[in-house]
Design an enzyme around this catalytic site. Structure first.
Site, PDB file in Angstrom:
ATOM      1  N   ASN B 383       3.879   7.716 -44.729  1.00  0.00           N
ATOM      2  CA  ASN B 383       3.575   8.646 -43.521  1.00  0.00           C
ATOM      3  C   ASN B 383       2.637   7.307 -43.407  1.00  0.00           C
ATOM      4  OD1 ASN B 383       1.776  10.169 -42.290  1.00  0.00           O
ATOM      5  ND2 ASN B 383       1.468  11.796 -43.122  1.00  0.00           N
ATOM      6  N   ASP B 384       1.443   6.809 -45.002  1.00  0.00           N
ATOM      7  CA  ASP B 384       0.119   6.182 -43.992  1.00  0.00           C
ATOM      8  C   ASP B 384       1.201   4.808 -43.853  1.00  0.00           C
ATOM      9  OD1 ASP B 384      -0.992   8.373 -45.255  1.00  0.00           O
ATOM     10  OD2 ASP B 384      -1.016   7.332 -47.022  1.00  0.00           O
ATOM     11  N   VAL B 385       1.153   4.187 -43.969  1.00  0.00           N
ATOM     12  CA  VAL B 385       2.163   2.900 -43.316  1.00  0.00           C
ATOM     13  C   VAL B 385       2.196   3.040 -42.070  1.00  0.00           C
ATOM     14  CG1 VAL B 385       2.532   1.830 -45.661  1.00  0.00           C
ATOM     15  CG2 VAL B 385       4.336   3.050 -43.662  1.00  0.00           C
ATOM     16  N   VAL B 386       2.952   3.908 -41.659  1.00  0.00           N
ATOM     17  CA  VAL B 386       3.059   4.117 -39.650  1.00  0.00           C
ATOM     18  C   VAL B 386       1.844   4.878 -38.956  1.00  0.00           C
ATOM     19  CG1 VAL B 386       5.564   2.960 -40.717  1.00  0.00           C
ATOM     20  CG2 VAL B 386       4.167   6.118 -40.071  1.00  0.00           C
ATOM     21  N   ALA B 424      -2.656   8.829 -49.261  1.00  0.00           N
ATOM     22  CA  ALA B 424      -3.702   8.762 -48.656  1.00  0.00           C
ATOM     23  C   ALA B 424      -4.802   9.949 -47.944  1.00  0.00           C
ATOM     24  CB  ALA B 424      -4.231   7.688 -47.465  1.00  0.00           C
TER      25      ALA B 424
END
Lengths: 116, 457
Positions: B383-386, B424
């Site tokens: 989720n956070d990395v995209v 996050a």
């Protein structure tokens, strides 16, 4: 020890550390962390020296605690790094690393067969 | 028993130091890495034998028992730990190493009158204690024993400042007097400083803190080498300190953050306020058959694996899906964010475990320009990395983090458990984009269903 010699060693070690680590592939950053982690477990030899020179039972107890902790760091670090690195394998095992990659592929097929 | 001459001892320690350098050097390629690690562990064994042969030691039976106990505790844990729990384990071993260094330094305090050596003693104690308690907090956060959100209380920065001032005062007294009472006070202050340093760090930044604490322990070990007059400890500790520093900076830049921003960002306020509530905005959700059609008739698929995949133990299934798609003539790659998973390089380890060859694992810089030519980006448990908030929302805690540009692909498919925000704690706008499709469910179940549907096409 002579402080200047010591400083020389420290400075050279810093540069070796920078040099060696900047060449590590980012694919292996996790094993790098755990490998470097294992290396500082060498504090074990410091703990052994302190324990071997302890005269008081309390000092010995604390020193032995340090030995246990340092051994855990050293042994655990190297074992787990080895376990991780064992899993990295290439698509087609090249001829020069025949033995390692060969056994690797064998285990791999086994796991896969089990999952299907 | 006669002891080994000093020259022999020095030469053996030199050989050990070379082994350690080779261990790190081996990691420049997956081909040589394992051999390097074995060389390093052989070096460590030589070092331990050397110390028994070169120093006059009492209490040898007790020491050997302590070594057996330590190894007996650590080896089974290291052998059995799940690959998903690797970050916790590294933090744990790092913490005990720091603790050992601090204890060694305290015990050596009584053996020295040299004020310079006492400086090295207080340094080792303070840094070792910070590393110990700081690592304990990271383990608790990663294991989710405590909240992964930044923990702050009013006036925390003043408590932190007071602790540091008190620690410096204690250091001064110890250097001047060698007092054991102050030494215990310094250890307590160091432990408190470690807690105060790491508690305010948010979950997504914890991996960087592990690397930083690793460097700290290295420095503590180097300083303990000065205390004991042992060159090997100095060299090994400095190597780890230097490598940990480089790695910490490399990771911080992979997340677009400064190291000080990570440590003290929460104190500045505002930036850590991620959303805690689930959104009820409409999304487009679909079934596994539709996903299979999207994937099966694509030419180019990029899979973006995240921690959710690992939690669901779906690595093997995703590897099978990749093989099934490749058999249909589709080009499949894995796009690995540098901080995918819960520590840098973690996802590579998890996929290696599932027999994905390391050539298929593409780094961010390599794969980002290729998303434009990608038909389907399949995001599994990431989720956070995209999350485009990293580019578009300056108030977000992940703002500035380089992301995988999956939004450039023709279609985006998310396999997600729920609409709960990521580690996050920030909502992802991409989920509401018209070209995004969601398939809800446990990552492994969803992958198994999609795999079955692809095979049936």
């Amino acid at each position: 020890m002579d402080p200047v010699t010591l400083l020389t060693i420290v400075v050279l070690a810093v540069f070796v550390g920078f040099e060696v680590v900047s060449k590590v592939t980012s694919t292996l950053h996790t094993p790098l962390m755990s490998g470097a982690n294992a290396i500082h477990g060498i504090i074990l030899i410091g703990a052994i020296i302190v324990a071997g020179q302890a005269s008081d039972v309390w000092i010995l107890a604390v020193a032995l605690l340090a030995v246990v902790l340092a051994t855990a760091n050293l042994v655990g670090g190297f074992v787990v790094t080895d376990r991780m690195l064992h899993m990295f394998r290439a698509r087609k095992p090249p001829a020069d690393t025949n033995t390692d990659a060969g056994t690797g592929t064998g285990t791999g097929t086994g796991t896969k067969g089990g999952a299907q | 028993m006669s002891l080994l001459p000093a020259e022999w001892t020095a030469l053996l320690y030199l050989a050990v130091a070379v082994c350690f350098i080779l261990a790190l050097k081996g990691l420049s390629s997956p081909k040589t890495a394992r051999r390097g690690n074995l060389v390093g562990s052989a070096g460590a064994l030589v070092a331990v034998i050397t110390v028994f042969l070169s120093v006059k030691l009492d209490n040898i039976p007790a020491i050997l028992i302590a070594i057996i106990v330590g190894a007996g505790i650590a080896a089974p844990i290291a052998r059995r730990v799940q690959m998903t729990q690797m970050p916790q384990l590294v933090a744990l071993f790092n913490g005990v190493g720091g603790g050992a260094a601090a204890l060694v330094a305290v015990l050596e305090l009584g053996h020295t009158d040299d004020p310079w050596v006492r400086v090295a003693v207080v340094f080792t104690m303070l840094v070792g204690a910070v590393s110990f308690s700081g690592s304990a907090v990271t383990v608790a956060k990663l294991q989710e024993l405590i909240t992964t959100r930044p923990l702050l209380f009013p006036g925390m920065r003043w408590v932190m400042s007071a602790t540091l001032v008190a620690a410096i005062v204690a250091c001064g007294f110890i250097v001047a007097t060698g007092s054991a009472g102050w030494a215990i006070a310094l250890l307590v202050l160091g432990l408190a400083a470690g807690l105060l340093l790491v508690l305010p760090v948010g979950g997504a930044d914890v991996p960087i803190v592990i690397s930083l604490l690793n460097a700290f322990t290295g420095l503590a070990v180097a300083a303990s080498g000065i205390v004991l007059g042992n060159v090997l400890l100095v060299v090994a500790g400095t190597l780890v300190g230097a490598s940990g520093t480089i790695l910490t900076r490399a990771m911080a830049s992979a997340m677009g953050r400064g190291v000080s921003g990570i440590l003290f960002g929460a104190f500045r306020g505002g930036s850590t306020a991620g959303s805690t509530t689930q959104s009820d905005r409409p999304v487009r959700s679909t079934g596994p058959e539709d996903v299979a059609v999207l994937l099966g008739y694509a030419q180019r698929v990029v899979i973006v694996p995240g921690y959710g995949l690992a939690v669901a133990q779906g690595q093997h299934t995703v590897a099978e899906l990749a093989t099934a798609l490749e058999e249909r003539g589709i080009q499949v790659d894995f796009a690995i964010h540098p901080v995918a998973g819960r520590m840098p390089g973690h996802m590579n380890v998890l996929l290696a475990e599932a027999n994905v060859p390391y050539e298929s694992l593409k780094e961010m810089a390599e794969v980002n320009p290729e998303f434009k030519n990608t038909d389907v980006a399949l995001v599994v448990g990431a989720n956070d990395v995209v999350n485009p908030a990293a580019k578009t929302s300056p108030g977000s805690p992940i703002y500035g983090m380089p992301i995988l540009e999956v939004g450039d692909a023709g279609q985006v498919v998310f396999l997600k458990r729920s609409m709960r925000p990521g580690f996050a704690g920030i909502e992802n706008e991409l989920l509401f984009d018209p070209k995004t499709t969601l398939l809800f469910g446990d990552a492994k179940d969803s992958l198994t269903k999609v795999l079955g549907a692809v095979k049936a096409l």
